[in-house]
Scaffold this motif. Structure first.
Motif, mmCIF file in Angstrom:
data_model
loop_
_atom_site.group_PDB
_atom_site.id
_atom_site.type_symbol
_atom_site.label_atom_id
_atom_site.label_comp_id
_atom_site.label_asym_id
_atom_site.label_seq_id
_atom_site.Cartn_x
_atom_site.Cartn_y
_atom_site.Cartn_z
ATOM 1 N N PHE A 113 0.831 -1.205 0.000
ATOM 2 C CA PHE A 113 0.000 0.000 0.000
ATOM 3 C C PHE A 113 0.869 1.260 0.000
ATOM 4 O O PHE A 113 0.595 2.217 -0.728
ATOM 5 N N LEU A 149 2.332 1.796 -3.438
ATOM 6 C CA LEU A 149 1.336 2.321 -4.373
ATOM 7 C C LEU A 149 1.007 3.779 -4.079
ATOM 8 O O LEU A 149 0.882 4.589 -4.995
ATOM 9 N N LEU A 150 0.894 4.109 -2.791
ATOM 10 C CA LEU A 150 0.642 5.513 -2.430
ATOM 11 C C LEU A 150 1.738 6.405 -2.993
ATOM 12 O O LEU A 150 1.483 7.491 -3.502
ATOM 13 N N GLU A 159 3.389 6.019 -5.591
ATOM 14 C CA GLU A 159 3.313 6.159 -7.042
ATOM 15 C C GLU A 159 2.301 7.216 -7.479
ATOM 16 O O GLU A 159 2.236 7.577 -8.649
ATOM 17 N N LEU A 160 1.461 7.655 -6.520
ATOM 18 C CA LEU A 160 0.485 8.695 -6.876
ATOM 19 C C LEU A 160 1.229 10.000 -7.089
ATOM 20 O O LEU A 160 1.998 10.424 -6.230
ATOM 21 N N ARG A 161 0.963 10.635 -8.258
ATOM 22 C CA ARG A 161 1.721 11.853 -8.520
ATOM 23 C C ARG A 161 0.915 13.109 -8.202
ATOM 24 O O ARG A 161 1.452 14.185 -8.109
ATOM 25 N N HIS A 162 -0.384 12.913 -8.032
ATOM 26 C CA HIS A 162 -1.251 14.025 -7.696
ATOM 27 C C HIS A 162 -1.187 14.222 -6.184
ATOM 28 O O HIS A 162 -1.726 13.434 -5.416
ATOM 29 N N PHE A 202 -4.364 14.475 -3.900
ATOM 30 C CA PHE A 202 -5.053 13.183 -3.846
ATOM 31 C C PHE A 202 -4.303 12.229 -2.917
ATOM 32 O O PHE A 202 -4.895 11.529 -2.105
ATOM 33 N N ARG A 228 8.139 1.809 -14.623
ATOM 34 C CA ARG A 228 7.756 2.036 -13.234
ATOM 35 C C ARG A 228 7.933 0.788 -12.373
ATOM 36 O O ARG A 228 8.352 0.872 -11.228
ATOM 37 N N PHE A 229 7.593 -0.375 -12.951
ATOM 38 C CA PHE A 229 7.760 -1.605 -12.161
ATOM 39 C C PHE A 229 9.222 -1.825 -11.830
ATOM 40 O O PHE A 229 9.584 -2.204 -10.718
ATOM 41 N N ILE A 235 10.282 0.499 -9.084
ATOM 42 C CA ILE A 235 9.807 0.026 -7.775
ATOM 43 C C ILE A 235 10.692 -1.121 -7.299
ATOM 44 O O ILE A 235 11.136 -1.151 -6.161
#
Lengths: 319, 299
Positions: A110, A113-114, A116-119, A122, A221-222, A225
């Motif tokens: 989690f 993934l958080l 990876e958020l670019r906004h 949000f 991206r993978f 990560i």
């Protein structure tokens, strides 16, 4: 250090060979500020350990310690010859291990993934929302879970019916075999966001230039990560593994107590609940204490075994 | 710049990512909004079902009902009192011990540290603690909410690691000015520790506000010592879906009239029991993230 020696006590000339007592006298306020709390913690945390002697007695309340009859291991023999005990032990082990595995891996994912958020707005909103259930009591959470899973108007059943997965509502809370899963998922729902905080903090400590360099080299991206984020938070993952294995010793009983009911009892009763039901409700204090001791021993064994497994995987030791 | 194939891979990833995050958000928030809607919906209408995010027939009756139900006012007062008192005393004592343990020159530092560290690794278990509380005559008293957990080793070590990070020169200059250790603690350490104290205060307050088991175990015979979470737990135990008739028959709350359904009552108490914390925590987010990181690094 030189500063400390030089400035702390500038006017006392014979600085060396001060006796212990005079130092203690100088530090009298430090003693005043700590000793009462030491006594406090001895009363509330150490004296109960002395209470373990009850497990080896036929304890009767009201009698003094010397008047109690000693029975050796009788309480333990009684416990181990009780078939119900093994059921309770199985439940405790199953739910501990499930919550260790799920509660440890999902927050890492989690957090990644958080990240990876670019906004940004949000991302921040998601974080705040995900911490929310952590602050709510298990009483409230158990209420919400039973409401969501209920047969009359529970959203889960309604959704399943709407997509024609089922014809009539499922009684989720009345299937013993599902109880472990429900407890584990409830735990995840409550703590996933909270447990990801620490990994997010670790990720934010990774040098951004590493990502830029990987981008230039054409890593997707993978790949980024896998080759940057994960190795970057490896130390944190290790530390958290140590802590979560340590927490095995206190799986508690709140969830099981609040989510369980008499239909699923064979799957919901854990050692601590057993202590509560036999020891306190029925007044079998000695028997209950024996269960408590077995619980501690089981916890320590779990700790040692998980440490072994962990070591084999990573060549690093927890303890 | 990245090739076109990685770009479309990235876009696909983003679509899944945002979809996933939004569903996590919905799954997290929906139960609360649903209960909120039910708490403001007329009880008889709620029974018909179909209340999701918004009340169909708006009413305040459910809240009126729980607040004329006498036990709940008492419960609310007790919950507030234990939270305020427990937090103040808990933070203060942890900070004091933390300061003492941060003093490298203190001669009993190692020994006292050891006494606290050990408590992180073992506990007496339910029954021995229960017997102790009974022997100390703390049962059926308010103090059982405050005293047993007042000093907590974990809180002490988090605060101490924060103090360790403060510049030592401040303490030293105060000492030159003739301040004793007590004065240094109150005048220098406490004000500087505000961020970490806010974190610890939040943790203790949440723990106090949310606990029900001590009421259940020690004070279930005293109605005037009941707490909000315990009252909610009793109602929950009476209405658990899928519970057997034996569970249903467990003692209910006779004071609640039939004008409102248990579900509506439960919803409004849930909101009362949840709201205070939900209003506070987003503002302290910066602090507790910092505090958690400190705690993990230390241990």
């Amino acid at each position: 250090m030189a500063m400390e020696n030089g400035t702390a006590l500038p006017n006392t000339t014979p600085k060396r060979r001060k006796s212990k007592w005079s130092v203690a006298l100088e530090q009298k306020y430090l003693f005043f500020m700590s000793v009462p709390f030491v006594i406090w913690i001895i009363i509330f945390n150490y004296i109960p350990v002395w209470g373990w002697t009850m497990a080896f007695q036929k304890f009767r309340p009201g009698l003094s310690f010397r008047e109690q009859t000693w029975v050796g291991f009788d309480n333990f023999v009684a416990l181990f010859s009780e078939p119900h005990f093994y059921l309770v032990l199985r439940n405790t082990l199953a739910m501990s291990i499930m919550s260790l595995v799920v509660g440890y891996t999902v927050p890492v994912l989690f957090a990644i993934l958080l990240n990876e958020l670019r906004h940004m707005a949000f991302k921040r909103t998601m974080q705040t929302i995900s911490y929310l259930p952590h602050f709510v009591s298990w009483v409230v959470v158990a209420g919400l879970i039973t409401k969501m899973l209920s047969t009359d108007g529970g959203i889960v059943n309604q959704l399943l019916i709407a997509i024609h997965a089922i014809d009539k509502p499922i009684q989720f809370m009345a299937h013993g075999e599902w109880f472990w899963g429900i407890v584990t998922m409830s735990d995840l729902w409550k703590e996933m966001g909270w447990n990801s905080i620490i990994y997010l903090a670790a990720i934010s400590g990774i040098d951004p230039e590493l990502y830029d360099a990987a981008k230039v080299d054409g890593a997707g991206r993978f790949k980024r990560i896998w080759h940057i984020t994960l190795p970057g938070i490896r130390p944190t993952i290790m530390v958290m593994m140590i802590l979560s294995i340590g927490w095995l010793t206190s799986i508690g009983f709140e969830k099981q107590f609040l989510l369980g009911n008499s239909i699923v009892q064979d799957y919901s009763e854990v050692l601590d609940l057993y202590v509560l039901n036999y020891g306190i409700k029925m007044g079998r204090f000695s028997f209950g204490t024996a269960v408590g001791i077995v619980n501690s021993i089981v916890s320590i064994m779990l700790l040692l075994i998980s440490n072994r497994v962990f070591k084999r995987w990573t060549n690093e030791s927890v303890i | 710049m990245a090739a076109k194939s990685t770009n479309s891979e990235s876009v696909l990833f983003d679509i899944f990512l945002y979809a996933f995050m939004i569903s996590v958000g919905i799954v997290t928030v929906y139960p609360f909004l649903n209960v909120l809607a039910i708490s403001f919906n007329q009880a008889m209408d709620t029974v018909r079902g179909g209340i999701y995010l918004w009340p169909r027939i708006f009413t305040l009756d459910n809240y009126k009902e729980i607040f004329i139900y006498n036990n709940l006012i008492v419960a609310f007062k007790n919950s507030v009192l234990r939270t305020v008192l427990g937090t103040l005393l808990g933070v203060f004592s942890a900070a004091m011990v933390a300061y003492v343990l941060s003093r490298k020159d203190f001669i009993a530092r190692k020994q006292i540290s050891f006494v606290f560290v050990l408590t992180l690794y073992f506990s007496g278990g339910i029954i021995p603690v229960y017997m102790l509380i009974r022997d100390l005559h703390l049962m059926n008293t308010f103090w059982v909410y405050i005293l047993p957990g007042l000093v907590n080793a974990w809180n002490i070590f988090v605060i101490r690691s924060y103090i360790d990070g403060l510049p030592i020169s401040l303490q030293e200059s105060a000492k030159i000015d003739g301040a004793n250790d007590l004065a240094i603690f109150f005048r220098i350490i406490l004000p500087l520790c505000k961020p970490v104290l806010a974190t610890i205060a939040l943790f203790i307050a949440v723990g106090q506000w949310n606990s029900w088991f001590d009421t259940f175990l020690y004070n279930s015979n005293s109605d005037d010592l009941t707490t909000l979470q315990y009252e909610l737990m009793k109602i929950l135990a009476n209405t658990t879906a899928g519970a057997s008739s034996a569970d249903m028959a467990r003692s209910g709350n006779p004071e609640l009239t039939t004008r409102v359904s248990p579900e509506s009552i439960r919803a409004s108490i849930t909101i009362v029991a949840t709201l205070p914390i939900l209003v506070v925590y987003p503002f302290l987010q910066k602090y507790f993230v910092q505090g958690l990181t400190l705690g993990a690094v230390k241990s």
